[in-house]
Design a protein around this motif. Sequence first.
Motif, PDB file in Angstrom:
ATOM      1  N   LEU A  30      20.154  -7.460   1.068  1.00  0.00           N
ATOM      2  CA  LEU A  30      20.347  -6.114   1.599  1.00  0.00           C
ATOM      3  C   LEU A  30      18.995  -5.443   1.837  1.00  0.00           C
ATOM      4  O   LEU A  30      18.065  -5.621   1.055  1.00  0.00           O
ATOM      5  CB  LEU A  30      21.164  -5.275   0.615  1.00  0.00           C
ATOM      6  CG  LEU A  30      22.520  -5.854   0.177  1.00  0.00           C
ATOM      7  CD1 LEU A  30      23.198  -4.902  -0.799  1.00  0.00           C
ATOM      8  CD2 LEU A  30      23.419  -6.138   1.369  1.00  0.00           C
ATOM      9  N   ASP A  31      18.914  -4.670   2.899  1.00  0.00           N
ATOM     10  CA  ASP A  31      17.681  -3.924   3.128  1.00  0.00           C
ATOM     11  C   ASP A  31      17.700  -2.616   2.343  1.00  0.00           C
ATOM     12  O   ASP A  31      18.619  -2.363   1.555  1.00  0.00           O
ATOM     13  CB  ASP A  31      17.457  -3.684   4.628  1.00  0.00           C
ATOM     14  CG  ASP A  31      18.518  -2.783   5.270  1.00  0.00           C
ATOM     15  OD1 ASP A  31      19.215  -2.049   4.535  1.00  0.00           O
ATOM     16  OD2 ASP A  31      18.637  -2.811   6.513  1.00  0.00           O
ATOM     17  N   GLY A  32      16.695  -1.775   2.545  1.00  0.00           N
ATOM     18  CA  GLY A  32      16.572  -0.558   1.755  1.00  0.00           C
ATOM     19  C   GLY A  32      17.721   0.409   1.918  1.00  0.00           C
ATOM     20  O   GLY A  32      17.979   1.222   1.011  1.00  0.00           O
ATOM     21  N   SER A  33      18.437   0.321   3.037  1.00  0.00           N
ATOM     22  CA  SER A  33      19.575   1.214   3.272  1.00  0.00           C
ATOM     23  C   SER A  33      20.894   0.598   2.839  1.00  0.00           C
ATOM     24  O   SER A  33      21.951   1.205   3.017  1.00  0.00           O
ATOM     25  CB  SER A  33      19.652   1.591   4.754  1.00  0.00           C
ATOM     26  OG  SER A  33      19.949   0.446   5.543  1.00  0.00           O
ATOM     27  N   GLY A  34      20.839  -0.640   2.267  1.00  0.00           N
ATOM     28  CA  GLY A  34      22.052  -1.309   1.828  1.00  0.00           C
ATOM     29  C   GLY A  34      22.740  -2.110   2.912  1.00  0.00           C
ATOM     30  O   GLY A  34      23.843  -2.621   2.716  1.00  0.00           O
ATOM     31  N   THR A  35      22.080  -2.253   4.069  1.00  0.00           N
ATOM     32  CA  THR A  35      22.636  -3.028   5.176  1.00  0.00           C
ATOM     33  C   THR A  35      22.318  -4.507   4.987  1.00  0.00           C
ATOM     34  O   THR A  35      21.222  -4.864   4.532  1.00  0.00           O
ATOM     35  CB  THR A  35      22.049  -2.542   6.513  1.00  0.00           C
ATOM     36  OG1 THR A  35      22.350  -1.146   6.662  1.00  0.00           O
ATOM     37  CG2 THR A  35      22.641  -3.309   7.684  1.00  0.00           C
TER      38      THR A  35
END
Length: 281
Positions: free
Chosen positions: A251-256
């Motif tokens: 997951l990236d920093g935005s949770g995507t």
Amino acid sequence: MSADPLSSGRIARRFAALKAEGRAGLITFVTAGDPDPATSRAVLHGLPAAGADLIELGMPFTDPMADGPAIQASSLRALHAGMTVRKTLELVRGFREGDADTPIILMGYYNPIYAYGVDRFLADARDAGVDGLIVVDLPPEEDEELCIPAVKAGVSFVRLTTPTTDETRMPVVMKNTSGFVYYVSIAGITGTASAANTAIDAAVERLKRHTDLPVAVGFGIKTPAQAADVARIADAAVVGSAIVTRLADGLDGSGTVRPGTVEDVLGFVRELAEGVRAARG
């Protein structure tokens, strides 16, 4: 000694097939809806081809007291993404459209089942294709609440045993257990330390004196080598936190979810499966 009243079900058939192959099984844990419904569905549907012999599917809950930080976080991600008990059962139903053989065991806590309604939950779970339940906060003294109704409904009730389950307690724990026995190899929460092989060996030997059911060992198994070590001793190795962590790492920093995350998770499961399948030579 306990006997499985669901001896013709998927769980029993899978363990019989594993025994015939002369190997242990790999049981993988993922949380339903983590980190979002589409990714969760893709991982779940890909697990059997990656080598999962049985699947534990976590039912997200706000207070998963037996779980460590990784699975707690996965549960919160799933809840934030809108996962519910009903949607968890729909996830199983969708899985069954393409896989009629891989056993699915729902793992979680009693409160969401109670709120859903026990009879309704069991009927819907059975209809969706659920094979077993692991409900960590219901002791044997509460078997009338869910365990006995589950078995009557055709759903195995898998019990946890721990290093602190003594000889007096063991028959009580085993009395209504079905499907398999899940040995928690450490005294603590999921995803923390790993037990020594000698301790697991002694524990499995002791459990086999009390039950004819298969014995699966989990908690603290993080690598293919550790899974292989357990697979030399037990009937199955259970890996959860390491898989959930692998998913979270995608997951990236935005949770995507980053591209390739599902493939990475399933690749890790393949490595675990290779370790388990080679464990006994």
